[in-house]
Design an enzyme around this catalytic site. Sequence first.
Site, short mmCIF file in Angstrom:
data_model
loop_
_atom_site.label_atom_id
_atom_site.label_comp_id
_atom_site.label_asym_id
_atom_site.label_seq_id
_atom_site.Cartn_x
_atom_site.Cartn_y
_atom_site.Cartn_z
N THR A 186 35.40 -51.65 -35.93
CA THR A 186 35.55 -52.70 -34.91
C THR A 186 36.69 -52.28 -33.99
O THR A 186 37.52 -51.46 -34.36
CB THR A 186 35.91 -54.05 -35.55
N GLU A 329 29.80 -55.84 -36.91
CA GLU A 329 29.45 -56.23 -38.29
C GLU A 329 28.00 -56.66 -38.43
O GLU A 329 27.50 -56.80 -39.55
CB GLU A 329 30.33 -57.40 -38.74
N LYS A 440 43.88 -75.18 -27.47
CA LYS A 440 44.03 -76.38 -28.31
C LYS A 440 44.92 -77.37 -27.59
O LYS A 440 46.14 -77.26 -27.58
CB LYS A 440 44.60 -76.00 -29.66
N TRP A 445 39.73 -79.35 -28.45
CA TRP A 445 39.54 -77.96 -28.05
C TRP A 445 38.94 -77.87 -26.66
O TRP A 445 37.98 -78.56 -26.34
CB TRP A 445 38.59 -77.27 -29.01
P1 ADP Z 1 35.31 -56.45 -31.46
O1 ADP Z 1 35.15 -57.56 -32.44
O2 ADP Z 1 35.90 -55.27 -32.04
O3 ADP Z 1 35.71 -56.89 -30.08
P2 ADP Z 1 32.50 -56.40 -31.23
O4 ADP Z 1 31.82 -55.71 -30.15
O5 ADP Z 1 31.99 -56.30 -32.58
O6 ADP Z 1 33.91 -55.84 -31.16
O7 ADP Z 1 32.69 -57.88 -30.76
C1 ADP Z 1 31.90 -58.92 -31.24
C2 ADP Z 1 32.30 -60.16 -30.52
O8 ADP Z 1 31.97 -60.11 -29.14
C3 ADP Z 1 31.62 -61.40 -31.02
O9 ADP Z 1 32.22 -61.88 -32.20
C4 ADP Z 1 31.78 -62.35 -29.84
O10 ADP Z 1 33.04 -62.96 -29.83
C5 ADP Z 1 31.68 -61.41 -28.66
N1 ADP Z 1 30.33 -61.46 -28.11
C6 ADP Z 1 29.32 -60.62 -28.32
N2 ADP Z 1 28.22 -60.99 -27.62
C7 ADP Z 1 28.54 -62.11 -26.95
C8 ADP Z 1 27.84 -63.00 -26.06
N3 ADP Z 1 26.58 -62.79 -25.69
N4 ADP Z 1 28.52 -64.06 -25.59
C9 ADP Z 1 29.80 -64.29 -25.93
N5 ADP Z 1 30.51 -63.49 -26.75
C10 ADP Z 1 29.90 -62.42 -27.27
#
Ligand code: ADP
Length: 543
Positions: A186, A329, A440, A445
């Site tokens: 990640t 993940e 917050k 929220w």
């Molecule tokens: P990192 O967690 O390392 O930034 P990831 O690419 O695995 O890398 O990120 C996943 C996160 O990206 C998700 O948990 C979410 O918060 C965000 N995310 C992915 N796709 C979307 C989407 N379509 N809309 C909003 N947030 C998104």
Amino acid sequence: MQGLMQDYPLTLPHIFHRVERLFPDKEIVTSLPTGRERISYGEWAKRTRRLGGVLNDLGISPDGRVATFSWNTARHLELYFAAPCTGRVLHTLNLRLFPEQITYIVNHAEDEVIFVDKTVAGLLWPLLGSFTTVRHIVVIDDGGPFDTSEVPEGLELHDYETLLAAASPVDFHVEDENLAASMCYTSGTTGNPKGVVYSHRSTMLHTMAAMFADGFGARESDRILPVVPMFHANAWGLAHAAVATGADLIMPGPNLAAEPLAELIESERVTVAAGVPTIWMGVLPALKGRDTSALRVIPCGGSAVPKALSEAFREQLGLPIYQAWGMTETSPVATVGEIKSKLRGLPEEELADIRAMQGLPLFGVELRVLSQEHGAEVPWDGESRGELQAAGPWIAREYYNDDRSPESFTDDGWLRTGDVATINPDGYIKLVDRTKDVVKSGGEWISSVELENEIMAHPAVAEAAVIGVPHPKWQERPLACVVLKEGESVTKEELLEFLDGRVAKWWLPDDVVFIDEVPKTSVGKFSKKDLRHKFEDYTLPSA
Ligand code: ADP
């Protein structure tokens, strides 16, 4: 009573053999600084078998980690298959991580060899001395100018094409579908990156999901342009799915600027073009006046797709953006924005609202939203929010060698995504925020994502990011950081007036600051962490 069907392993050699036999004449196009290269899958398969031989010649352990530091190219795709199809584990290194993070993940994964594109060798070379398990560096000459002629003692330096020319082809067999096929870390928004290990089985099933008609619908007649990097979350499954279906692949290589991407889309008759929202924000103006008639779907995710962006694509190209949600993940694709048939007749404005959501869980993925107050599942009413959790055959069950696993997985084995979401009665997931990013205010929220969406709907606004800043009375209040489009102007008062009626009154940002650029993470998402850091000492006028 047991079922009496064959226990046929879901392993990657199946994909490889299929394209080799059925679609040898389809092609992979790679855009490189030296020009556009074309290779047929038949030729690619021969090279990939020889690359398996290279891994043997280098003495890489039977399950050794084979790292790549590479753009989206046909050669990277050779590694995508040669490593797992010989039982090794492909480890894609994110070339935009901080140097100390790269050192951490190379050593943590115990990489034995790194294949590196010459165009990015300059990023890797200063770190070579910090790697504890790497024995070989293999340079892929993609036209980069960096001098790669020397490496520190203890490392062996090789040229990719020279190794390939000398190697013999090998056969691919992997019997156990639960073996690791690849790994990806990640991007580590807090602390060190965490390792996610994909199995052959999870990759095969995720590949099939990318081929579902109600997924990305990848098929043989497609010409797929994955702008999303192969070094981050498997290029959303499209690199595997293209090979599995025999679709042509259009690889953008190192140049991800808007004009060259727009040019590729037009001249290569791209049908599927996938990338994060910031990519499409840049590419849209560059597509003006071009023939984009071949395009059938623009998958987009990684961060929220602003409604205004999707609508701008619909207006200009006749094709709105197709939103997907997922994480490293989750392989990564877990939801897609398919519109249910019963909803298709709705007015465009309402459809745009549905497209601005993250979509329906893909077949195979289970999602639930748990209240953060009482821990029970929230009703599917589109209002109640809580933490989004995921389960399914391509969802991680733990991190690689990491004592932070317990906090990310529930007692009953579900992944805690760290995202806050609602689910509406139709099952559409709407991401409200990341747990870390919600504002917050007085025990309630405020969704930074929704506020950003509304601000970005203003015609003068190019980008907007909202962060919570400390407030003596309300604990936190929203601060809007806004980037204007070139040549446009708008005042704070005008923006607040524009938002009035679009969001609840108590959501209105306490202040608006104009900045040149929203800081981005290694994968092009708004970096709220950097933004919060920038405004650490900022005091709101109302505070
Ligand atoms: P990192 O967690 O390392 O930034 P990831 O690419 O695995 O890398 O990120 C996943 C996160 O990206 C998700 O948990 C979410 O918060 C965000 N995310 C992915 N796709 C979307 C989407 N379509 N809309 C909003 N947030 C998104």
